[in-house]
Design a protein around this motif. Structure first.
Motif, mmCIF file in Angstrom:
data_model
loop_
_atom_site.group_PDB
_atom_site.id
_atom_site.type_symbol
_atom_site.label_atom_id
_atom_site.label_comp_id
_atom_site.label_asym_id
_atom_site.label_seq_id
_atom_site.Cartn_x
_atom_site.Cartn_y
_atom_site.Cartn_z
ATOM 1 N N GLN A 134 0.738 2.798 -3.629
ATOM 2 C CA GLN A 134 -0.430 3.670 -3.456
ATOM 3 C C GLN A 134 -1.745 2.984 -3.838
ATOM 4 O OE1 GLN A 134 0.116 6.577 -1.713
ATOM 5 N NE2 GLN A 134 2.132 5.662 -1.678
ATOM 6 N N GLN A 187 0.834 -1.207 0.000
ATOM 7 C CA GLN A 187 0.000 0.000 0.000
ATOM 8 C C GLN A 187 0.866 1.253 0.000
ATOM 9 O OE1 GLN A 187 -3.232 0.104 2.935
ATOM 10 N NE2 GLN A 187 -3.071 -2.125 3.058
ATOM 11 N N GLU A 188 1.926 1.228 0.787
ATOM 12 C CA GLU A 188 2.812 2.394 0.878
ATOM 13 C C GLU A 188 3.663 2.583 -0.367
ATOM 14 O OE1 GLU A 188 2.924 4.898 3.178
ATOM 15 O OE2 GLU A 188 1.087 3.886 3.802
#
Length: 161
Positions: free
Chosen positions: A44, A40-41
């Motif tokens: 995105q 996720q980091e």
């Protein structure tokens, strides 16, 4: 181990902060597990998008990594490629999912590392904090060496008057 660089270190540290502050965590969910939270980091994508992409192929993260093909066209493979672009290796991701990198575990007190559990939020946080610390130290050391070499070369240049 991953190529130490500020963007990767910061992404790992953001993941730690999110998990420490209650971000969704579920080891059996491709978008909310150990790798999913880091993905996720780095990419995105949301946890739902990551999970959806992963479900187009079979298996958990480790199976997806074994079947990884950068030219397959599968969204999960494209996402893994993006993660690798940050300096990670397939082994790093496999170790993250299982909390199994011996270099990282060796930096955690033995009585704690012997009990580390791949599907425990607290253990994932400890493992990733330790990993980020190792990468930060590696990056600093590598760049101090580069700075020293640059200064040495500059000192060897003739002085122009």
């Amino acid at each position: 181990m991953a190529k130490a660089n500020p963007k990767l270190i910061e992404a790992i540290e953001r993941t730690v902060a999110k998990l420490s502050n209650g971000a969704a965590y579920q080891w059996g969910h491709m978008g909310a597990c150990n790798c999913g939270n880091l993905a996720q980091e780095l990419t995105q994508f949301t946890k739902s998008e990551i999970h959806q992409y992963a479900m187009q192929k079979h298996g958990d993260w480790n199976e997806q990594l074994l079947d990884y093909c950068p030219t397959s066209g599968y969204p999960i493979d494209l996402m893994i490629s993006k993660m690798l672009d940050f300096g990670l290796t397939l082994d790093d991701l496999a170790h993250l999912e299982r909390l199994s990198d011996l270099g990282i575990l060796s930096q955690i007190p033995k009585e704690r590392s012997d009990k580390i559990n791949k599907n425990s939020r607290e253990d994932v946080v400890l493992y990733m904090e330790t990993w980020a610390k190792i990468l930060r130290e590696n990056w600093i050391n590598e760049n101090e060496i580069s700075l020293e070499l640059a200064l040495e070369k500059k000192l060897k240049l003739p002085v122009l008057v």
